[in-house]
Design a protein around this motif. Sequence first.
Motif, mmCIF file in Angstrom:
data_model
loop_
_atom_site.group_PDB
_atom_site.id
_atom_site.type_symbol
_atom_site.label_atom_id
_atom_site.label_comp_id
_atom_site.label_asym_id
_atom_site.label_seq_id
_atom_site.Cartn_x
_atom_site.Cartn_y
_atom_site.Cartn_z
ATOM 1 N N LEU A 71 12.722 -30.902 -16.928
ATOM 2 C CA LEU A 71 11.563 -30.021 -16.967
ATOM 3 C C LEU A 71 10.269 -30.829 -17.069
ATOM 4 C CD1 LEU A 71 11.631 -26.924 -16.901
ATOM 5 C CD2 LEU A 71 11.213 -26.945 -19.361
ATOM 6 N N VAL A 72 9.428 -30.722 -16.038
ATOM 7 C CA VAL A 72 8.176 -31.479 -16.019
ATOM 8 C C VAL A 72 7.020 -30.544 -16.392
ATOM 9 C CG1 VAL A 72 6.655 -32.913 -14.596
ATOM 10 C CG2 VAL A 72 9.124 -32.893 -14.147
ATOM 11 N N PRO A 73 6.198 -30.913 -17.396
ATOM 12 C CA PRO A 73 5.075 -30.054 -17.787
ATOM 13 C C PRO A 73 3.932 -30.109 -16.767
ATOM 14 C CG PRO A 73 5.078 -32.050 -19.118
ATOM 15 C CD PRO A 73 6.301 -32.119 -18.236
ATOM 16 N N PRO A 74 3.123 -29.052 -16.713
ATOM 17 C CA PRO A 74 2.075 -28.956 -15.689
ATOM 18 C C PRO A 74 1.048 -30.077 -15.725
ATOM 19 C CG PRO A 74 1.896 -27.168 -17.287
ATOM 20 C CD PRO A 74 3.187 -27.845 -17.548
ATOM 21 N N ASP A 75 0.712 -30.584 -16.904
ATOM 22 C CA ASP A 75 -0.292 -31.652 -16.959
ATOM 23 C C ASP A 75 0.168 -32.888 -16.181
ATOM 24 O OD1 ASP A 75 -2.260 -30.315 -18.346
ATOM 25 O OD2 ASP A 75 -1.445 -30.858 -20.313
ATOM 26 N N ASP A 76 1.476 -32.999 -15.929
ATOM 27 C CA ASP A 76 2.006 -34.143 -15.187
ATOM 28 C C ASP A 76 1.966 -33.970 -13.673
ATOM 29 O OD1 ASP A 76 2.491 -35.402 -17.526
ATOM 30 O OD2 ASP A 76 4.668 -35.197 -17.490
ATOM 31 N N PHE A 77 1.708 -32.763 -13.180
ATOM 32 C CA PHE A 77 1.682 -32.630 -11.709
ATOM 33 C C PHE A 77 0.556 -31.751 -11.179
ATOM 34 C CE2 PHE A 77 4.578 -29.352 -13.220
ATOM 35 C CZ PHE A 77 4.221 -28.246 -12.485
ATOM 36 N N ILE A 78 -0.017 -30.871 -12.011
ATOM 37 C CA ILE A 78 -1.115 -30.025 -11.521
ATOM 38 C C ILE A 78 -2.298 -30.864 -11.022
ATOM 39 C CG2 ILE A 78 -2.887 -28.353 -12.233
ATOM 40 C CD1 ILE A 78 -0.387 -26.873 -11.715
ATOM 41 N N PRO A 79 -2.689 -31.929 -11.755
ATOM 42 C CA PRO A 79 -3.824 -32.722 -11.251
ATOM 43 C C PRO A 79 -3.571 -33.279 -9.837
ATOM 44 C CG PRO A 79 -3.378 -33.279 -13.536
ATOM 45 C CD PRO A 79 -2.249 -32.389 -13.087
ATOM 46 N N VAL A 80 -2.341 -33.744 -9.567
ATOM 47 C CA VAL A 80 -2.033 -34.262 -8.231
ATOM 48 C C VAL A 80 -2.014 -33.120 -7.220
ATOM 49 C CG1 VAL A 80 -0.360 -35.529 -6.834
ATOM 50 C CG2 VAL A 80 -0.695 -36.148 -9.219
ATOM 51 N N ALA A 81 -1.459 -31.993 -7.621
ATOM 52 C CA ALA A 81 -1.440 -30.831 -6.726
ATOM 53 C C ALA A 81 -2.864 -30.407 -6.382
ATOM 54 C CB ALA A 81 -0.682 -29.679 -7.390
ATOM 55 N N GLU A 82 -3.772 -30.561 -7.353
ATOM 56 C CA GLU A 82 -5.175 -30.205 -7.095
ATOM 57 C C GLU A 82 -5.813 -31.210 -6.146
ATOM 58 O OE1 GLU A 82 -7.280 -29.706 -10.770
ATOM 59 O OE2 GLU A 82 -6.332 -27.774 -11.199
ATOM 60 N N GLN A 83 -5.585 -32.494 -6.406
ATOM 61 C CA GLN A 83 -6.209 -33.526 -5.576
ATOM 62 C C GLN A 83 -5.721 -33.469 -4.133
ATOM 63 O OE1 GLN A 83 -5.262 -36.979 -7.914
ATOM 64 N NE2 GLN A 83 -6.520 -36.181 -9.580
ATOM 65 N N THR A 84 -4.469 -33.087 -3.914
ATOM 66 C CA THR A 84 -3.910 -33.087 -2.566
ATOM 67 C C THR A 84 -4.092 -31.743 -1.869
ATOM 68 O OG1 THR A 84 -1.800 -32.412 -3.471
ATOM 69 C CG2 THR A 84 -2.114 -34.764 -3.142
ATOM 70 N N GLY A 85 -4.576 -30.752 -2.614
ATOM 71 C CA GLY A 85 -4.743 -29.430 -2.017
ATOM 72 C C GLY A 85 -3.467 -28.596 -2.045
ATOM 73 N N LEU A 86 -2.373 -29.218 -2.491
ATOM 74 C CA LEU A 86 -1.103 -28.485 -2.564
ATOM 75 C C LEU A 86 -1.166 -27.304 -3.522
ATOM 76 C CD1 LEU A 86 1.801 -31.097 -2.584
ATOM 77 C CD2 LEU A 86 1.544 -29.105 -1.097
ATOM 78 N N ILE A 87 -2.140 -27.346 -4.419
ATOM 79 C CA ILE A 87 -2.285 -26.270 -5.400
ATOM 80 C C ILE A 87 -2.546 -24.930 -4.696
ATOM 81 C CG2 ILE A 87 -4.793 -26.498 -5.761
ATOM 82 C CD1 ILE A 87 -2.211 -25.820 -8.547
ATOM 83 N N VAL A 88 -3.081 -24.988 -3.479
ATOM 84 C CA VAL A 88 -3.394 -23.730 -2.788
ATOM 85 C C VAL A 88 -2.119 -22.955 -2.419
ATOM 86 C CG1 VAL A 88 -4.503 -22.693 -0.769
ATOM 87 C CG2 VAL A 88 -5.709 -24.445 -2.077
ATOM 88 N N PRO A 89 -1.175 -23.564 -1.648
ATOM 89 C CA PRO A 89 0.075 -22.825 -1.401
ATOM 90 C C PRO A 89 0.884 -22.595 -2.682
ATOM 91 C CG PRO A 89 0.194 -25.058 -0.495
ATOM 92 C CD PRO A 89 -1.229 -24.823 -0.888
#
Length: 290
Positions: A71-89
Amino acid sequence: KVKESGKHGVAFFKPEYMLELEYRVHLEQELNQAIINSEFEIYYQPVIDTSTGKELGFEALIRWNHPVRGLVPPDDFIPVAEQTGLIVPMGQWIIKQVCSDLSLLQLNNPEYFIAINIAPQQLADHGFVQNVRAILAHYALVPAQIHFEITETTLMNADNGNLRVLRELNNLGIKLWIDDFGTGYSSFSYLHKFQFYGIKLDRSFIEGVVDSERSQNIVKGICAMGDALKLELLGEGIEQREQAEFLLKLGCYKVQGYWYAKPMSLPTLNMWLASRKENPKMEMIELPSA
Ligand code: C2E
Ligand code: MG
Ligand code: MG
Ligand code: MG
């Protein structure tokens, strides 16, 4: 948050041989794969009304069930998802999943709401409002039962387009909260420009209220301001009963925190809700009359 994830988030997983950029690309690919493989899961943390002891709704908090890392917590991947734009889908998937879950949870209580954290890239996405509208219609949900949380940092960088999106969401009937209130740069100018529904007092202030007069005074100040501006107040990160008591005396009766319940998977939440049916006023705080 970005700083934090750099410390024990991104660096935590980064294999020794990988360069920072290589690692980002790697994580981006992993996140893409995770979307395809449905490795994400939404956890729900109850919001409690301490004046009645009842649960009012839930905050949706994403988790990544990684096949190797667990189980990976959001602080470990949300920032990357935001930087790459993946957060949108990803964000679109989250809203859909939450609406689907809420339509089931509302069978227990039609008043329940779910609050969703929204990243700045989502506000900038052209189809965002239309998409939200379509999802709400699909699940036949009342927009007022969906809340969006926007951090101060997001607001600080918001342009006129983002502000227009906030207005459209507001007109749709979605309730907008400022998240982590007090930790970013001042959001006073946004309080001035835009009527939010409420503010979520950051855990860092709540932490100190039991033994620091300074924290007590800051929290008092925020609550008084919130009252004056007709904003709902919600205390985050309640870990002791005394913290909830302090807030209730200031008129802040909505709270979240480990003292009441940690974020839970939907099946666990359903068990939690079932167990409370037997003792619905379990969490009520009765203040001595003045
Ligand atoms: P947040 O929105 O401020 O969420 C509150 C965080 O505090 C959650 O961490 C929650 O598990 C934690 N928390 C709640 N009660 C307590 C407590 O009593 N003590 C302590 N120590 N912590 C408590 P979590 O789930 O790790 O999420 C961290 C952040 O990641 C969130 O902060 C939010 O900014 C972001 N996030 C989570 N889910 C999503 C999502 O679906 N989309 C986006 N864009 N961001 C998300
Ligand atoms: Mg939040
Ligand atoms: Mg918060
Ligand atoms: Mg936070």
